[in-house]
Design an enzyme around this catalytic site. Structure first.
Site, PDB file in Angstrom:
ATOM      1  N   GLU A   1      -5.780  -8.351  -1.193  1.00  0.00           N
ATOM      2  CA  GLU A   1      -6.434  -8.168   0.110  1.00  0.00           C
ATOM      3  C   GLU A   1      -7.865  -7.759  -0.131  1.00  0.00           C
ATOM      4  O   GLU A   1      -8.131  -6.786  -0.838  1.00  0.00           O
ATOM      5  CB  GLU A   1      -5.806  -7.007   0.903  1.00  0.00           C
ATOM      6  CG  GLU A   1      -4.570  -7.337   1.660  1.00  0.00           C
ATOM      7  CD  GLU A   1      -4.073  -6.154   2.499  1.00  0.00           C
ATOM      8  OE1 GLU A   1      -4.891  -5.455   3.126  1.00  0.00           O
ATOM      9  OE2 GLU A   1      -2.843  -5.948   2.504  1.00  0.00           O
TER      10      GLU A   1
ATOM     11  N   GLU B   1       0.818  -1.222   0.000  1.00  0.00           N
ATOM     12  CA  GLU B   1       0.000   0.000   0.000  1.00  0.00           C
ATOM     13  C   GLU B   1       0.850   1.270   0.000  1.00  0.00           C
ATOM     14  O   GLU B   1       0.714   2.144   0.861  1.00  0.00           O
ATOM     15  CB  GLU B   1      -0.963  -0.021   1.194  1.00  0.00           C
ATOM     16  CG  GLU B   1      -1.961  -1.168   1.090  1.00  0.00           C
ATOM     17  CD  GLU B   1      -3.043  -1.173   2.155  1.00  0.00           C
ATOM     18  OE1 GLU B   1      -2.891  -0.489   3.172  1.00  0.00           O
ATOM     19  OE2 GLU B   1      -4.045  -1.876   1.961  1.00  0.00           O
TER      20      GLU B   1
HETATM   21  C1  BG6 Z   1      -4.619  -3.006   4.782  1.00  0.00           C
HETATM   22  C2  BG6 Z   1      -3.287  -3.402   5.318  1.00  0.00           C
HETATM   23  O1  BG6 Z   1      -4.645  -1.625   4.735  1.00  0.00           O
HETATM   24  O2  BG6 Z   1      -5.783  -3.253   5.502  1.00  0.00           O
HETATM   25  C3  BG6 Z   1      -3.360  -4.450   6.403  1.00  0.00           C
HETATM   26  O3  BG6 Z   1      -2.406  -3.813   4.299  1.00  0.00           O
HETATM   27  C4  BG6 Z   1      -4.516  -4.130   7.334  1.00  0.00           C
HETATM   28  O4  BG6 Z   1      -2.119  -4.587   7.019  1.00  0.00           O
HETATM   29  C5  BG6 Z   1      -5.803  -4.242   6.516  1.00  0.00           C
HETATM   30  O5  BG6 Z   1      -4.573  -4.925   8.474  1.00  0.00           O
HETATM   31  C6  BG6 Z   1      -7.081  -4.026   7.312  1.00  0.00           C
HETATM   32  O6  BG6 Z   1      -7.040  -2.797   7.969  1.00  0.00           O
HETATM   33  P1  BG6 Z   1      -7.211  -2.674   9.538  1.00  0.00           P
HETATM   34  O7  BG6 Z   1      -6.827  -1.287   9.863  1.00  0.00           O
HETATM   35  O8  BG6 Z   1      -8.626  -2.964   9.831  1.00  0.00           O
HETATM   36  O9  BG6 Z   1      -6.277  -3.696  10.120  1.00  0.00           O
END
Ligand code: BG6
Length: 470
Positions: free
Chosen positions: A368, A168
């Site tokens: 993701e 990211e």
């Molecule tokens: C992404 C990241 O932004 O979102 C992860 O690459 C992160 O590392 C995931 O955990 C979910 O976001 P959050 O803030 O709910 O953990």
């Protein structure tokens, strides 16, 4: 309509190891920025997870991989923690204990026929580099990162094909994320705009140099940069909101996509720099240009979309800066959201995939996608995670529509996350996993498949087709 995907579609899951491993003192590991992060409480947060324990993945990774295998994973994204391989970051040679640990993990994945997708930096910059150099704000850190990349890739290149250079990267230059993502804090007296530009240029340069070096070290490698996409839409159907949304998207995503996939600054961005009096005459984008050609695919994370309401007229640079850096975007009141206010917008996801593919013409990899659900009052409640199934069913269906109806090329889809892990705000109660992780008892954390585990297992078995079932 054809409802199938290619038989080699990469179904699987993703984690970032700092959020899962724990064991922060094991194997001569160094402290990193995630360990040291001072958390600003996120909405709904009640307690903070322990990074030294996390999901105890450091000690229980084989159990986790066994379960991923059971789910039918074809691919699994992990991060090789920078601070396990270069504990301070400036060492000339890698830490053998760290390499040995990931040797075991990668060998175990391969033994189980799971393709490792490796991220080279994911919230894990050695704290020493952050403290001494202020992270990527100092260009010297680029050479430490590059040495890390070279040594990791040289060691694993015969076993790892897929590399993601930087998690990211498009969040790195923003004040609220720069410490975790780039190890940098904005020095007092430096404008937001100057800070933005310096971090943007240095991190993109680091990622591009890494892409080019990986290509030299491993001609067969499949290499990617990565961005997160949370498209911003106009809250009201009026031109001020629409233009504000346009500016946000330009700044959150397009600048990065352009530099990464085309190797140049957009006309919008150079004008922004000129008007803010930021000198970029010495910026050398030749490495970015080469990297854009070397990059095989574009990795994306997508969770939510946002809306913006703005009464600021974008008629001079001060107002433009204000919209970009000060007017907040927010959850869409017309759509549902997670407990943490992340708007659930599966069709918005399809639209994002379309836009990125049409703009950049690179195959996409969804590395993701997931939903954080609030921990239930009982284990039973947490395990019956039907809203997660609903969420993924809709998102996957829309991805398949993007592929089968809109012609978007997508290589694979990775859930965030196979197991419950700490959130970016170190929160364990915000649970993303398809496998429940219990609190620690007798040095073990139990792994219990949730309802979503069995659903995803079936989905992979049928190569996605079950999303069309009523
Ligand atoms: C992404 C990241 O932004 O979102 C992860 O690459 C992160 O590392 C995931 O955990 C979910 O976001 P959050 O803030 O709910 O953990």
């Amino acid at each position: 309509m054809k409802k199938e995907l290619k038989s080699n579609f990469l179904w699987g899951g993703a984690i970032s190891n700092v959020q899962a491993e724990g064991g922060i003192l094991e194997g001569n590991r160094g402290e990193n920025v995630y360990d040291q992060l001072q958390v600003v409480p996120e909405f709904g947060q009640t307690s903070q997870g322990n990074t030294n324990i996390a999901s105890n993945h450091y000690f229980q990774f084989k159990e986790d991989i066994d379960l991923m295998k059971k789910m039918g994973f074809r691919a699994y994204r992990l991060s090789i923690e920078w601070s396990r391989i270069h504990p301070k970051g400036d060492e000339e040679t890698p830490n053998e204990d760290g390499l040995k640990y990931y040797d075991e993990m990668i060998n175990y994945l391969l033994k189980n026929n799971i393709e490792p997708i490796v991220s080279l930096v994911h919230f894990d910059m050695p704290a020493f580099l952050s403290k001494k150099y202020n992270g990527f704000l100092n260009p010297k850190v680029i050479s430490f990162y590059l040495r890390h990349v070279e040594q990791v890739v040289t060691h694993f290149k015969n076993r790892v094909t897929y590399w993601i250079t930087y998690n990211e990267i498009n969040t790195a230059p923003f004040d609220n994320m720069s410490y975790l993502v780039a190890g940098s804090k904005r020095p007092s007296g430096m404008s937001k705009m100057q800070f933005f530009h310096d971090i943007f240029y240095n991190t993109e340069r680091a990622s591009s140099l890494a892409i080019n070096r990986i290509r030299e070290l491993s001609p067969k490698a499949k290499i990617s940069g990565m961005i997160t996409v949370n498209e911003v839409h106009a809250k009201r159907n009026n031109s001020l909101d629409r233009f504000a949304a346009h500016l946000k998207n330009e700044f959150n995503v397009t600048l990065f996509g352009d530099l990464m996939c085309k190797g140049y600054y957009s006309a919008f961005y150079t004008k922004f720099l000129d008007l803010n009096g930021i000198d970029y005459s010495n910026d050398d984008l030749s490495v970015n240009k080469i990297a854009a050609e070397n990059m095989d695919f574009l990795s994306v994370s997508c969770y939510q979309t946002r809306v913006i309401e703005s009464n600021v007229s974008p008629t001079d640079i001060k107002q433009i800066n204000k919209i970009i850096f000060e007017v907040p975007d927010e959850p869409n009141p017309e759509l549902g959201a997670s407990h943490w206010g992340w708007t659930i917008d599966p069709i918005g996801f399809r639209e994002e995939l379309n836009q990125l593919y049409n703009q950049y013409k690179k195959p996409l990899f969804v590395v993701e996608n997931g939903i954080g659900l609030q921990e239930g009052k009982t284990t039973e409640e947490t395990i019956n995670d039907y809203p997660r199934i609903e969420y993924h069913k809709k998102y996957i269906k829309n991805m398949m529509d993007a592929i089968n109806l809109d012609g978007v090329d997508v290589l694979g889809y990775l859930i965030w996350s196979p197991i419950d892990i700490l959130s970016s705000h170190k929160e364990m109660k915000k649970r993303y996993g398809f496998i429940y992780i219990s609190p620690m008892q007798n040095k073990k954390m139990k792994r219990i498949p949730k309802k979503s585990f069995f659903w995803y297992q079936k989905l992979i078995k049928e190569n996605g087709a079950i999303v069309y079932e009523k």
